[in-house]
Design a protein around this motif. Structure first.
Motif, short mmCIF file in Angstrom:
data_model
loop_
_atom_site.label_atom_id
_atom_site.label_comp_id
_atom_site.label_asym_id
_atom_site.label_seq_id
_atom_site.Cartn_x
_atom_site.Cartn_y
_atom_site.Cartn_z
N ARG A 201 0.85 -1.20 0.00
CA ARG A 201 0.00 0.00 0.00
C ARG A 201 0.88 1.24 0.00
O ARG A 201 1.96 1.26 0.62
N SER A 202 0.42 2.28 -0.65
CA SER A 202 1.24 3.49 -0.71
C SER A 202 1.35 4.17 0.65
O SER A 202 2.31 4.90 0.89
N ASP A 203 0.38 3.92 1.54
CA ASP A 203 0.45 4.53 2.87
C ASP A 203 1.20 3.67 3.88
O ASP A 203 1.29 4.02 5.05
N GLY A 204 1.74 2.53 3.44
CA GLY A 204 2.53 1.67 4.31
C GLY A 204 1.74 0.72 5.16
O GLY A 204 2.33 -0.10 5.89
N ALA A 205 0.42 0.78 5.11
CA ALA A 205 -0.40 -0.12 5.93
C ALA A 205 -0.32 -1.55 5.41
O ALA A 205 0.02 -1.80 4.26
N ALA A 206 -0.64 -2.50 6.25
CA ALA A 206 -0.56 -3.91 5.88
C ALA A 206 -1.69 -4.26 4.90
O ALA A 206 -2.75 -3.62 4.88
N ILE A 207 -1.43 -5.31 4.08
CA ILE A 207 -2.43 -5.80 3.13
C ILE A 207 -2.70 -7.26 3.42
O ILE A 207 -1.78 -8.05 3.66
N CYS A 208 -3.95 -7.64 3.33
CA CYS A 208 -4.32 -9.05 3.40
C CYS A 208 -4.54 -9.52 1.97
O CYS A 208 -5.61 -9.29 1.39
N ILE A 209 -3.51 -10.14 1.40
CA ILE A 209 -3.57 -10.57 0.01
C ILE A 209 -4.72 -11.55 -0.20
O ILE A 209 -5.42 -11.52 -1.21
N GLU A 210 -4.97 -12.42 0.78
CA GLU A 210 -6.00 -13.44 0.64
C GLU A 210 -7.39 -12.83 0.47
O GLU A 210 -8.29 -13.47 -0.09
N SER A 211 -7.58 -11.61 0.94
CA SER A 211 -8.88 -10.97 0.77
C SER A 211 -9.09 -10.46 -0.66
O SER A 211 -10.22 -10.15 -1.05
N LEU A 212 -8.01 -10.43 -1.42
CA LEU A 212 -8.08 -9.95 -2.80
C LEU A 212 -7.95 -11.07 -3.82
O LEU A 212 -8.51 -11.02 -4.91
N SER A 213 -7.14 -12.09 -3.48
CA SER A 213 -6.86 -13.17 -4.43
C SER A 213 -6.40 -14.42 -3.69
O SER A 213 -5.73 -14.33 -2.65
N GLN A 214 -6.74 -15.56 -4.24
CA GLN A 214 -6.26 -16.83 -3.71
C GLN A 214 -5.01 -17.30 -4.44
O GLN A 214 -4.51 -18.39 -4.19
N LEU A 215 -4.48 -16.46 -5.33
CA LEU A 215 -3.33 -16.86 -6.14
C LEU A 215 -2.04 -16.21 -5.65
O LEU A 215 -1.19 -16.84 -5.05
N ASP A 216 -1.87 -14.92 -5.92
CA ASP A 216 -0.60 -14.27 -5.60
C ASP A 216 -0.78 -12.76 -5.64
O ASP A 216 -1.87 -12.24 -5.91
N MET A 226 -9.70 -3.89 -10.97
CA MET A 226 -11.12 -4.12 -11.25
C MET A 226 -12.01 -3.37 -10.26
O MET A 226 -13.15 -3.05 -10.56
N ARG A 227 -11.45 -3.09 -9.11
CA ARG A 227 -12.20 -2.39 -8.06
C ARG A 227 -12.13 -0.88 -8.22
O ARG A 227 -12.74 -0.14 -7.46
N GLY A 228 -11.33 -0.40 -9.20
CA GLY A 228 -11.24 1.03 -9.44
C GLY A 228 -10.06 1.71 -8.79
O GLY A 228 -9.96 2.95 -8.81
N GLU A 229 -9.11 0.94 -8.23
CA GLU A 229 -7.93 1.52 -7.60
C GLU A 229 -6.87 1.86 -8.65
O GLU A 229 -6.88 1.35 -9.77
N ILE A 230 -5.94 2.73 -8.26
CA ILE A 230 -4.78 3.08 -9.09
C ILE A 230 -3.57 2.33 -8.54
O ILE A 230 -3.28 2.42 -7.34
N VAL A 231 -2.90 1.59 -9.41
CA VAL A 231 -1.78 0.76 -8.99
C VAL A 231 -0.53 1.14 -9.78
O VAL A 231 -0.56 1.21 -11.02
#
Length: 799
Positions: A201-216, A226-231
């Motif tokens: 995350r750009s703000d340094g907060a933790a990410i739960c990858i599993e909540s977004l994908s079961q792959l990687d 797909m959710r409208g975020e800028i990456v």
């Protein structure tokens, strides 16, 4: 005479020196395979000159080897020369051919360009039974990073940023196996031993990858898009900023954060099927998209795409710039997306793209919501190349990833040219090295007025000097006194005691076009038509619409466009209405304009501007330099019909939008009698003919009074201007003192498809040979090549 080995009457030995793009492209394994199939003895190695092959066998077998090496060379290889010589030394046991370690003998070979993922590596990446399943950095000798990771020549792993990754036993076995397509693939790696991608995350907060994908992490980034975020995505030669191109909110947010108001944003699609839903794709464009270079290709947009791209992707344009995934990471990212994504440079507006993780977190953290990083260093920034099919041929508008720094062979007559350095212009800068009979044109650097870009320019000059061990005897620069590249070149020439050659801007354009067409140094002069925004002229004035009788060595100015003031200087470039006002004052005068055209929108607008002040500036010449600029003529016409009237936010915006609004039916079907007329009188005080637009302005203003649609006006202007250019060429060629049969079309204005096609078609129908750009840009991205050859040709004349 080729040596005969003692005791083997039918066996000879030869040395074969191969130069070109022959390192890092699978050339040695190809040589090894062919030699073994033919039963030849010997060895092959990389060195600073390219590839050195020693062979022993029958004369027929060696001849066959040389022939097959040329026809069966790897897809990324390019052979510039093969030199055969007899060899007396022993080559080891009969029938044994080996690949031996590289030798550092001085750098005279080429650095390969980065190459898009090959079909075999894509299959590996998407095959669930492959050990590289979903590995974002899969590559082989036919694809993957090259220039972007190299630090020195020879192109071996220890001289790249892959030196930090020790290969696992499986990868090492592939690397050492001549039968494997990953034999000596320097970036070779896998999940176990290679670079890894991670989402933050750009703000340094933790990410739960599993909540977004079961792959990687890569698939998680896809979910965010797909959710409208800028990456922000770390690619092969720099960072991109990505967003769903069909999401207006995401695209608008990206533009606002990036501070890029109107300049078109590049798009990426997972495959051709997606591209064809949004654009019309001809065969030549399809070939470009699927090539190893994988450039951005400018394509005509469809109006029936569903869902449509957001209006802010390319405001005011009738085209879209698409590319296909150039790395496995991008291919994985887009795998589930059936719509395009914005894939624009990872930077704030006008800055160079980020290449370093920490720099990206600092500079892109306020733009992107998330960053997809990896731990393979990008050593050298390489922007995306841009191409467009015009007049039936693919043409580079920006030469970078996939093309640079592949060396360009010099035309006949330059074989003995000394090493030289040419530093290009101020905008869209490239630099060029002349070395060992080749021109090495750098990747696109950008606009040097931006401090970070200039720093990157200096760093790349040092890099190329080290890579090629280049020690120039002279430096070529643009004649403009204030270009930063020219100031740098003058200072270096003074400091190091090098010869300095100052090249007129438009002469360099013409010379670049000659070189792009492999025209020999001693060929007769051509009539160069060099149309652009601005260039410093011999008389200290600003030129930009020039007709030059030119070869590499010299030129004569035969014709021009009418010089018109630029009130406010550079401010007239940023505010096109100033050019419109200057043209109207020069052609018709304000009292006549008010009397005849007071009800037009442009006159009503100009009445709100400080006309009296600007007239005084023009009359006194203070802050209002004259310019014979075709580019400013485009600006003035665009503003007159309501396009980019008050200001532009990027170079060429008004001209590009004027081209985009052209009514195709009017362009193709209207009577030639409706083309806007131009005349060709002569300038006062000299015999120089010029393109006079007064009649054009009368016709255009008349159309505004009649309420003629802007698209029709734009079509009539383009057709009329093309006719004026052709008439000037005819006029200049039709003299007893000259024999002109070849015309070179060059300068940034000829990146306008409509104008290029109309002018070249008319000239060809008149029997002229027409030279145009294909391999180097017609704009300032090709200047350094022209500068280098003008300097080299004049040095040859001195010798």
């Amino acid at each position: 005479m080729t040596a005969t080995l003692s005791g083997l009457a039918d066996t000879i030995a030869e040395r074969l020196r191969v130069r070109g793009i022959v390192q890092g492209v699978g050339f040695r394994p190809t040589a090894w395979r062919i030699a073994n199939e033919l039963g030849l003895s010997g060895d092959v190695r990389n060195d600073g000159d390219g590839v050195l092959i020693r062979l022993a066998g029958t004369p027929g077998a060696i001849d066959t080897f040389v022939s097959r090496l040329d026809t069966e060379k790897p897809s990324l290889a390019r052979i510039d020369s093969m030199e055969r010589a007899p060899l007396d030394s022993s080559l080891g046991p009969s029938g044994q051919f080996r690949i031996i370690d590289s030798a550092d003998t001085g750098a005279r070979t080429g650095v390969p360009p980065d190459a898009a993922t090959c079909p075999d590596c894509l299959r590996d990446t998407f095959d669930p039974f492959s050990r590289r399943y979903r590995y974002p950095f899969t590559n082989c000798t036919h694809c993957g990073p090259r220039l972007s990771i190299v630090r020195a020549i020879p192109y071996d792993r220890e001289n790249t940023s892959m030196a930090a990754f020790r290969q696992c036993p499986d990868c090492a076995a592939e690397y050492e196996n001549p039968h494997d397509r990953r034999f000596h693939a320097q970036p070779n790696a896998c999940h176990a031993c290679g670079p890894r991608a991670r989402l933050v995350r750009s703000d340094g907060a933790a990410i739960c990858i599993e909540s977004l994908s079961q792959l990687d992490d890569v698939d998680a980034a896809c979910a965010l898009l797909m959710r409208g975020e800028i990456v922000a995505i770390k690619g092969i030669g720099g960072f991109h900023l990505a967003a769903d191109a069909t999401n207006p909110v995401a695209v608008d947010t990206l533009r606002r954060r990036k501070r890029r108001d109107h300049k078109p944003l590049a798009l990426m699609a997972r495959d051709l099927g997606v591209v064809e839903r949004y654009c019309r794709v001809d065969d030549a464009s399809r070939t470009l998209l699927e090539s190893a270079a994988a450039p951005i290709v400018i394509l005509p947009a469809r109006r029936d795409a569903d869902p449509p791209v957001a209006p802010a992707v390319a405001p005011g344009q009738s085209t879209l710039g698409f590319m296909l995934p150039c790395t496995p990471l991008h291919a994985l990212l887009l795998r589930r997306l059936e719509r395009p994504v914005v894939m624009t440079s990872g930077n704030r507006s006008e800055e160079p793209p980020c290449i370093d993780n920490d720099d990206a977190l600092e500079r892109l953290g306020s733009i992107a919501d998330y960053l997809l990083l990896h731990d393979r260093d990008i050593v050298n920034r390489v922007d995306d190349s841009v191409a467009r099919v015009m007049a039936g041929a693919p043409r580079l508008l920006r030469r970078a990833r996939g093309f640079a720094p592949a060396p360009l062979p010099l035309p006949d007559g330059f074989e003995g040219a000394d090493d030289r350095l040419a530093l290009g212009g101020e905008l869209k800068n490239t630099f060029c090295l002349i070395t060992d009979g080749r021109a090495v044109l750098s990747q696109h650097m950008g606009d040097l007025e931006e401090a970070l870009t200039f720093t990157d320019f200096e760093r790349n000059l040092a890099l190329y000097s080290d890579l090629y061990r280049h020690r120039p005897v002279g430096i070529a620069v643009d004649r403009h006194p204030e270009y930063l590249s020219s100031k740098l070149g003058r200072e270096r020439a003074r400091r190091e005691g090098l010869a300095l050659f100052e090249v007129q801007h438009h002469h360099a354009h013409v010379a670049a076009c000659l070189a792009d067409n492999d025209r020999p140094v001693d060929a007769p002069p051509v009539l160069g038509v060099a149309l652009d925004g601005l260039g410093y002229g011999d008389d200290g004035e600003l030129w930009g619409g020039e007709f030059l009788l030119a070869d590499y060595r010299d030129y004569e100015r035969l014709g021009t466009f009418k010089p018109v003031a630029m009130p406010g200087g550079a401010q007239a470039i940023r505010e096109p209405w100033r050019s419109t006002l200057a043209h109207l004052l020069a052609e018709l005068g304000w009292p006549r304009i008010k009397m005849n055209y007071a009800e037009t929108d442009i006159v009503e607008f100009l009445e709100t501007r400080p006309i009296t002040t600007i007239r005084a500036m023009i009359e006194t010449g203070r802050h209002a330099p004259l310019a014979s600029s075709c580019g400013r003529l485009f600006d003035s016409v665009a503003a007159a019909i309501g396009i980019c009237r008050e200001q532009v936010t990027y170079e060429g915006q008004a001209a590009m939008t004027l081209e985009a609004v052209v009514d195709e039916r009017a362009l193709l079907e209207e009577s030639a009698e409706l083309d806007y007329p131009f005349s060709i009188p002569r300038l006062r005080g000299c015999a120089l003919p010029y393109v006079e637009p007064v009649a054009m302005w009368q016709a255009l203003l008349g159309d505004l009074v009649l309420g003629t649609p802007p698209g029709v006006i734009a079509a009539r202007f383009h057709r009329g201007l093309a006719g004026a250019i052709v008439n000037m060429v005819r006029k200049l060629a039709d003299t007893e003192s000259r024999e002109i049969d070849t015309v070179a079309l060059t300068g940034g204005v000829f990146q306008n498809r409509i104008l290029l096609e109309a002018v070249s078609t008319k000239l060809q129908s008149d029997g002229f040979v027409v030279l145009t750009h294909r391999h180097v840009p017609a704009g300032d991205g090709g200047l350094s090549l022209g500068q280098a050859l003008v300097a080299a040709a004049n040095q040859e004349r001195k010798n």
